[in-house]
Write an enzyme that holds these catalytic residues in place. Sequence first.
Site, PDB file in Angstrom:
ATOM      1  N   GLU A 154      34.871  69.203  65.548  1.00  0.00           N
ATOM      2  CA  GLU A 154      35.719  70.376  65.400  1.00  0.00           C
ATOM      3  C   GLU A 154      35.262  71.084  64.121  1.00  0.00           C
ATOM      4  O   GLU A 154      35.168  70.447  63.067  1.00  0.00           O
ATOM      5  CB  GLU A 154      37.195  69.946  65.271  1.00  0.00           C
ATOM      6  CG  GLU A 154      38.103  71.143  65.178  1.00  0.00           C
ATOM      7  CD  GLU A 154      39.589  70.784  65.109  1.00  0.00           C
ATOM      8  OE1 GLU A 154      39.940  69.594  65.183  1.00  0.00           O
ATOM      9  OE2 GLU A 154      40.383  71.734  64.967  1.00  0.00           O
ATOM     10  N   ARG A 206      35.606  53.321  64.822  1.00  0.00           N
ATOM     11  CA  ARG A 206      35.282  54.254  63.740  1.00  0.00           C
ATOM     12  C   ARG A 206      34.721  53.499  62.565  1.00  0.00           C
ATOM     13  O   ARG A 206      35.155  52.394  62.269  1.00  0.00           O
ATOM     14  CB  ARG A 206      36.569  54.881  63.197  1.00  0.00           C
ATOM     15  CG  ARG A 206      37.217  55.919  63.988  1.00  0.00           C
ATOM     16  CD  ARG A 206      38.502  56.332  63.268  1.00  0.00           C
ATOM     17  NE  ARG A 206      38.285  57.520  62.472  1.00  0.00           N
ATOM     18  CZ  ARG A 206      38.289  58.739  62.979  1.00  0.00           C
ATOM     19  NH1 ARG A 206      38.489  58.934  64.266  1.00  0.00           N
ATOM     20  NH2 ARG A 206      38.091  59.769  62.197  1.00  0.00           N
ATOM     21  N   LYS A 247      39.392  64.721  57.720  1.00  0.00           N
ATOM     22  CA  LYS A 247      39.035  66.064  57.250  1.00  0.00           C
ATOM     23  C   LYS A 247      40.209  66.734  56.552  1.00  0.00           C
ATOM     24  O   LYS A 247      40.001  67.525  55.641  1.00  0.00           O
ATOM     25  CB  LYS A 247      38.525  66.905  58.417  1.00  0.00           C
ATOM     26  CG  LYS A 247      37.068  66.576  58.710  1.00  0.00           C
ATOM     27  CD  LYS A 247      36.485  67.482  59.750  1.00  0.00           C
ATOM     28  CE  LYS A 247      36.973  67.081  61.102  1.00  0.00           C
ATOM     29  NZ  LYS A 247      36.240  67.719  62.195  1.00  0.00           N
TER      30      LYS A 247
HETATM   31  P1  ATP Z   1      39.527  64.185  61.591  1.00  0.00           P
HETATM   32  O1  ATP Z   1      40.491  63.303  62.317  1.00  0.00           O
HETATM   33  O2  ATP Z   1      39.348  63.855  60.175  1.00  0.00           O
HETATM   34  O3  ATP Z   1      39.715  65.654  61.852  1.00  0.00           O
HETATM   35  P2  ATP Z   1      37.798  63.868  63.718  1.00  0.00           P
HETATM   36  O4  ATP Z   1      37.411  62.527  64.130  1.00  0.00           O
HETATM   37  O5  ATP Z   1      38.855  64.531  64.507  1.00  0.00           O
HETATM   38  O6  ATP Z   1      38.138  63.836  62.194  1.00  0.00           O
HETATM   39  P3  ATP Z   1      35.835  65.512  64.842  1.00  0.00           P
HETATM   40  O7  ATP Z   1      35.164  66.697  64.291  1.00  0.00           O
HETATM   41  O8  ATP Z   1      36.737  65.703  65.989  1.00  0.00           O
HETATM   42  O9  ATP Z   1      36.581  64.835  63.634  1.00  0.00           O
HETATM   43  O10 ATP Z   1      34.792  64.360  65.140  1.00  0.00           O
HETATM   44  C1  ATP Z   1      33.646  64.567  65.920  1.00  0.00           C
HETATM   45  C2  ATP Z   1      33.205  63.231  66.459  1.00  0.00           C
HETATM   46  O11 ATP Z   1      32.923  62.334  65.402  1.00  0.00           O
HETATM   47  C3  ATP Z   1      34.267  62.603  67.308  1.00  0.00           C
HETATM   48  O12 ATP Z   1      33.656  62.182  68.514  1.00  0.00           O
HETATM   49  C4  ATP Z   1      34.751  61.448  66.509  1.00  0.00           C
HETATM   50  O13 ATP Z   1      35.103  60.373  67.333  1.00  0.00           O
HETATM   51  C5  ATP Z   1      33.545  61.100  65.645  1.00  0.00           C
HETATM   52  N1  ATP Z   1      33.977  60.500  64.389  1.00  0.00           N
HETATM   53  C6  ATP Z   1      34.820  61.040  63.492  1.00  0.00           C
HETATM   54  N2  ATP Z   1      35.054  60.178  62.483  1.00  0.00           N
HETATM   55  C7  ATP Z   1      34.349  59.062  62.748  1.00  0.00           C
HETATM   56  C8  ATP Z   1      34.170  57.812  62.089  1.00  0.00           C
HETATM   57  N3  ATP Z   1      34.786  57.536  60.941  1.00  0.00           N
HETATM   58  N4  ATP Z   1      33.354  56.889  62.654  1.00  0.00           N
HETATM   59  C9  ATP Z   1      32.723  57.163  63.806  1.00  0.00           C
HETATM   60  N5  ATP Z   1      32.833  58.325  64.473  1.00  0.00           N
HETATM   61  C10 ATP Z   1      33.639  59.263  63.970  1.00  0.00           C
HETATM   62 MG    MG Z   2      39.034  65.471  66.276  1.00  0.00          MG
END
Ligand code: ATP
Ligand code: MG
Length: 553
Positions: free
Chosen positions: A33, A259, A269
């Site tokens: 995102e 994760r 984020k």
């Molecule tokens: P936040 O919850 O902080 O907004 P997010 O996971 O929603 O982070 P996205 O931009 O949606 O952020 O993430 C893009 C991809 O990265 C998703 O498929 C998510 O599963 C993966 N991802 C995010 N954080 C991690 C992590 N700590 N370890 C592995 N994969 C991750």
């Molecule tokens: Mg997300």
Amino acid sequence: MSDDLRDFIRNRIRADVAAGRLPHGVVTRFPPEPNGYLHIGHAKSICLNFGVAEEFDGRTFLRFDDTNPLREGEEFVEAIRRDVEWLGFHWTGEPTFASDYFPQLYHFAEQLIERGKAYVCSLTAEEIRASRGTLTEPGTPSPYRDRPADESLDLFRRMKAGEFQGGAHVLRARIDPASPNVNMRDPVLYRIRHATHHRTGDDWCIYPMYDFTHCICDALEGISHSLCTLEFEDHRPLYDWVLDNIDMNYHPPQIEFSRLGLPFTVMSKRQLTTLVANGHVSGWDDPRMPTLAGLRRRGYRPEAIREFCRRIGVSKADNLVEVEFLEFCVRNDLESTAPRAMAVLNPLPVTLTNYDGEGETLTGPWHPQQAAMGQRDMTFSRDLYIEREDFSDNPPRKYRRLVPGGMVRLRYGYIIECEEVVRDSAGEVSELRCRYVPESKSGSDTSGLKPKGVIHWVDANAAIAAEVRNFDRLFRVPAPAGDNLAGDLNPNSLHTDHGFIEPAIAASPETRFQFERTGYFVKDSELHHPERPVFNRIVSLRDSWKPKAQGQD
Ligand code: ATP
Ligand code: MG
């Protein structure tokens, strides 16, 4: 390629390939995102998605999940593209955007309404939350649940046409208000948002929710394996329900992995945004941030991050990894690639009382094992700086450095003997007056002396003053509290030294160095200037931590 990787996802893909289940090959996507910068956790997902596609000759889409115009923007799109490329991965074609599919998504939403599988609900957000029940109690049906499809369709079209304020209505799936899975209790699929979108402008004032959007985008792009993190496991039934209830002839499998977590930092984020917005760090690329932009500025090479991701592997088990393991990978990567040079971070002046010459030029290798890196010149004269901690007039046991009356070797130079300790009015050591041994020059030493210690130094008459920024953990505690981030910050996470570097370092186009005996350092990409050098400490030289304690190999 990496036939050695044998995690459960690669095993599954191998089985799918072997069984001929993938007529279009392996197709993955990385779906960030654009509401923040990527962090090291995202790197795990990037390495997995792009990695498996490379290994199986497949393709990977970089797809921006841009369904919330309030938080998203071009700055983040650009930063994400830059970071994925920096890690060394190539997406197929141009990046795609969930917003590219808004027309199709809208079409499928109407289809669900027509089939009695979705309805317009006119409860407030608060009422919907209250009627959703809890983990232990079922939800209650919305009074609008049995609204006739015609009426819902009419309202939905008028929502799209902009007739209603935000919050007046939402579109909900008609699944099961009492489902044991909270995600299946008639989840919201669309909501009204009168906001300008970074790509579609004011074309839309209704925006689809993640769970509705993601599965349809995956299907439209022909994703063969939709890899996501474990918190989406409970959303999988909804992912499947949406695809099963629309006219879609393709249905990707969603597969979850754990994760990556790191202690002493935050990786959501929202929290990273707070740190930036409140000025706790200098920006998204502050070298203390776990963002890829921060780690890049800190001096980590993409190779090190990829190797880290390879070693931590992919599984469903908890993946909280020690910071020291990441640092181990970084150090490992720099050991063979970073040229060596000398810098004194905490200078103590040394005067060689018996050195009469104008000065001379010594040479040393840029790297002790990599002859191809060549040699560097360094000047030597009567006035030197050594590291304060390399002298002690009250030495602990086994101290092998300089003591009053003692001798050490200056690396690539001469042996010196400390004859006199000069103190300032406060009693602090302010200068050492030493004798050098002319016949002890490195490489042609005929002195027969064998001092135990070798220390680094710079020529005070040629050295260049440099600012050296040392970093510690951003937070004092392993698991910073979401609601009191500021209180958990480590007040000493940045410590600046004012030292001196040998001129060859400043003149070199190379950015990363091992300062001998001190650590690995990088010229700061924003602040460094050849005449006013600013370095960041990438990582220390060693750590008590051993690789066998962690990781898969
Ligand atoms: P936040 O919850 O902080 O907004 P997010 O996971 O929603 O982070 P996205 O931009 O949606 O952020 O993430 C893009 C991809 O990265 C998703 O498929 C998510 O599963 C993966 N991802 C995010 N954080 C991690 C992590 N700590 N370890 C592995 N994969 C991750
Ligand atoms: Mg997300």
